[in-house]
Design a protein around this motif. Structure first.
Motif, PDB file in Angstrom:
ATOM      1  N   TYR A  29     -71.591 -44.373 -16.426  1.00  0.00           N
ATOM      2  CA  TYR A  29     -70.835 -44.117 -15.200  1.00  0.00           C
ATOM      3  C   TYR A  29     -71.762 -44.093 -13.978  1.00  0.00           C
ATOM      4  O   TYR A  29     -73.227 -43.814 -13.967  1.00  0.00           O
ATOM      5  CB  TYR A  29     -70.192 -42.806 -15.483  1.00  0.00           C
ATOM      6  N   ASP A  30     -71.259 -44.528 -12.979  1.00  0.00           N
ATOM      7  CA  ASP A  30     -71.901 -44.709 -11.745  1.00  0.00           C
ATOM      8  C   ASP A  30     -71.763 -43.537 -10.501  1.00  0.00           C
ATOM      9  O   ASP A  30     -70.507 -43.029 -10.696  1.00  0.00           O
ATOM     10  CB  ASP A  30     -71.773 -45.929 -10.755  1.00  0.00           C
ATOM     11  N   PHE A  31     -72.576 -43.047  -9.882  1.00  0.00           N
ATOM     12  CA  PHE A  31     -72.234 -41.822  -9.163  1.00  0.00           C
ATOM     13  C   PHE A  31     -72.541 -42.118  -7.610  1.00  0.00           C
ATOM     14  O   PHE A  31     -72.445 -41.589  -6.577  1.00  0.00           O
ATOM     15  CB  PHE A  31     -73.200 -40.526  -9.669  1.00  0.00           C
ATOM     16  N   ASP A  32     -73.229 -43.222  -7.286  1.00  0.00           N
ATOM     17  CA  ASP A  32     -74.027 -43.626  -5.966  1.00  0.00           C
ATOM     18  C   ASP A  32     -72.965 -43.866  -5.016  1.00  0.00           C
ATOM     19  O   ASP A  32     -73.121 -43.393  -3.898  1.00  0.00           O
ATOM     20  CB  ASP A  32     -75.030 -44.597  -6.169  1.00  0.00           C
ATOM     21  N   ARG A  33     -71.832 -44.569  -5.329  1.00  0.00           N
ATOM     22  CA  ARG A  33     -70.943 -44.517  -4.294  1.00  0.00           C
ATOM     23  C   ARG A  33     -69.996 -43.355  -3.844  1.00  0.00           C
ATOM     24  O   ARG A  33     -69.564 -43.477  -2.888  1.00  0.00           O
ATOM     25  CB  ARG A  33     -69.893 -45.696  -4.786  1.00  0.00           C
ATOM     26  N   TYR A  34     -70.430 -42.265  -4.432  1.00  0.00           N
ATOM     27  CA  TYR A  34     -69.733 -40.976  -3.974  1.00  0.00           C
ATOM     28  C   TYR A  34     -70.638 -40.452  -2.830  1.00  0.00           C
ATOM     29  O   TYR A  34     -69.990 -39.577  -1.975  1.00  0.00           O
ATOM     30  CB  TYR A  34     -69.569 -39.801  -5.094  1.00  0.00           C
ATOM     31  N   PHE A  35     -71.878 -41.076  -2.493  1.00  0.00           N
ATOM     32  CA  PHE A  35     -72.743 -40.547  -1.120  1.00  0.00           C
ATOM     33  C   PHE A  35     -71.785 -40.988  -0.113  1.00  0.00           C
ATOM     34  O   PHE A  35     -71.651 -40.496   0.927  1.00  0.00           O
ATOM     35  CB  PHE A  35     -73.894 -41.284  -1.411  1.00  0.00           C
ATOM     36  N   GLU A  36     -70.805 -42.269  -0.134  1.00  0.00           N
ATOM     37  CA  GLU A  36     -70.227 -43.003   0.820  1.00  0.00           C
ATOM     38  C   GLU A  36     -69.174 -41.922   1.543  1.00  0.00           C
ATOM     39  O   GLU A  36     -68.490 -42.255   2.304  1.00  0.00           O
ATOM     40  CB  GLU A  36     -69.565 -44.296   0.538  1.00  0.00           C
ATOM     41  N   CYS A  37     -68.555 -41.088   0.219  1.00  0.00           N
ATOM     42  CA  CYS A  37     -67.496 -40.161   0.654  1.00  0.00           C
ATOM     43  C   CYS A  37     -67.883 -39.287   1.894  1.00  0.00           C
ATOM     44  O   CYS A  37     -67.057 -38.521   2.601  1.00  0.00           O
ATOM     45  CB  CYS A  37     -67.121 -39.501  -0.491  1.00  0.00           C
ATOM     46  N   ILE A  38     -69.204 -38.610   2.056  1.00  0.00           N
ATOM     47  CA  ILE A  38     -69.700 -37.905   2.801  1.00  0.00           C
ATOM     48  C   ILE A  38     -69.267 -37.708   4.126  1.00  0.00           C
ATOM     49  O   ILE A  38     -69.709 -39.049   4.975  1.00  0.00           O
ATOM     50  CB  ILE A  38     -71.271 -37.467   2.982  1.00  0.00           C
ATOM     51  N   GLU A  39     -68.543 -37.095   5.152  1.00  0.00           N
ATOM     52  CA  GLU A  39     -68.253 -37.362   6.223  1.00  0.00           C
ATOM     53  C   GLU A  39     -69.532 -37.255   7.044  1.00  0.00           C
ATOM     54  O   GLU A  39     -70.595 -36.458   6.853  1.00  0.00           O
ATOM     55  CB  GLU A  39     -67.513 -36.130   6.859  1.00  0.00           C
ATOM     56  N   GLY A  40     -69.669 -38.106   8.033  1.00  0.00           N
ATOM     57  CA  GLY A  40     -70.894 -38.259   8.890  1.00  0.00           C
ATOM     58  C   GLY A  40     -71.823 -39.216   8.287  1.00  0.00           C
ATOM     59  O   GLY A  40     -72.980 -39.504   9.091  1.00  0.00           O
ATOM     60  N   ASP A  41     -72.003 -39.603   7.018  1.00  0.00           N
ATOM     61  CA  ASP A  41     -73.019 -40.543   6.496  1.00  0.00           C
ATOM     62  C   ASP A  41     -72.615 -41.841   7.003  1.00  0.00           C
ATOM     63  O   ASP A  41     -71.713 -42.165   7.133  1.00  0.00           O
ATOM     64  CB  ASP A  41     -72.998 -40.122   5.070  1.00  0.00           C
TER      65      ASP A  41
END
Length: 341
Positions: A329-341
């Motif tokens: 499973y991948d988790f990197d794309r969840y960093f895109e969810c952070i507001e302001g990133d």
């Protein structure tokens, strides 16, 4: 062809031969409580040989990956405690299923209940304890028996975690045992002022719960994660327990890992084929990722992750890293969810 395929499945020399069962404690634990929505799928068996062998090879690759991760993390030689109540068993169909909360566990519980011809012994529709292997000795035998079809169903760890939070914590429409047990602990960490000035537990509980023990003050997802990250993972509730621990992936020779994020009808056919289910059997399977508030897919999960910090997501991944590595499973794309990133 059906008999030849079945003999091929159980006699073929593949990655399962590389597993070594080490010292295992088989123990009892609490019965699961199931609650998800349902959708009906028809099962069409038998399947053709090419499809059969393709799915078999896919499962071999999954088990290769699991074995490799077990070795890399020195988990193959560690003593493991396997809980009898984490499994549903069908003696008539030689099936053993490791249930995982928020991953279609109710669907397969109802399937096993149906094919076993069993009914609940009391009024609790969510109690499936009658499906557990009868004794620890019988579970130990089933785990080692090559004729028993052993499988589990998983989904993305982050999506399952959000689904569990939404259903067991955020949804305060009725009493939830997880909210009753864990929310005071969450607030003790995130809102310590709730426990002042009197320090009287009954007074504090009155701020958090209604008289019927329904949750009054709902912690945010960020608060839930803050608490979860400082908890000992070996003590996690079954709704957010790690797959490899809950199902003892380094010590049980599973024949199939069904990834519910993108499963096909062929993969379901493969499962039912090895449970010796008839061509016209239908399964009431849950509409995966659905809770009272709607689907828990990537978009919905991202909405909950937006208020987490980059460091929190990394720490959360580290808590579930072995599950991620085992199941690709991948988790990197969840960093895109952070507001302001």
């Amino acid at each position: 062809m059906r008999q030849r395929n079945r003999e091929y499945f159980f006699n073929i020399k593949h990655i399962f031969d590389n597993f070594t069962i080490v010292s295992v404690d088989v123990v009892d634990n609490e019965a699961p409580v199931m609650d998800e929505l349902e959708e009906t799928f028809n099962v069409h068996t038998p399947m053709d040989v090419n499809t059969f062998e393709r799915i078999l090879k896919t499962n071999e690759n999954v088990m290769e990956q699991i074995l490799q991760v077990c070795k890399e993390n020195n988990l193959t030689e560690a003593k493991s405690r396997i809980f009898r109540n984490n499994f549903f068993h069908s003696p008539q169909h030689n099936g053993l299923f490791c249930w995982i909360k928020r991953s279609a566990s109710t669907s397969f519980a109802k399937l096993f209940s149906d094919i076993n011809g069993q009914t609940r012994t009391h009024n609790d529709d969510n109690d499936f304890s009658f499906l557990f292997p009868k004794t620890n000795v019988s579970l130990d035998y089933l785990m080692k028996d090559s004729r028993t079809f052993k499988f589990l169903a998983v989904r993305h760890p982050f999506e399952r975690l959000v689904s569990a939070y939404r259903d067991r914590i955020e949804d305060n429409s009725n009493f939830k045992s997880q909210a009753w047990v864990y929310v005071p602990k969450i607030f003790h960490l995130t809102r310590p002022d709730l426990f002042k000035p009197s320090g009287v537990l009954e007074e504090t509980l009155g701020k958090i719960f209604y008289q019927n023990r329904r949750l009054k003050l709902v912690p945010t997802f960020e608060e839930f994660i803050r608490w979860l990250l400082q908890e000992d993972p070996t003590q996690y509730d079954s709704h957010w327990d790690r797959y490899y621990q809950h199902c003892s992936l380094c010590h049980v020779r599973y024949n199939q890992v069904l990834k519910l994020d993108n499963y096909t009808t062929d993969e379901l056919d493969f499962t039912f084929y090895h449970l010796n289910l008839g061509r016209h059997h239908s399964l009431r399977i849950h509409q995966l990722q659905e809770t009272k508030g709607g689907q828990t897919n990537f978009e919905q999960t991202c909405n909950y992750f937006k208020n987490l910090s980059h460091a929190s997501i990394v720490s959360l991944y580290e808590k579930y890293r072995i599950d991620f590595d085992m199941l690709n499973y991948d988790f990197d794309r969840y960093f895109e969810c952070i507001e302001g990133d």
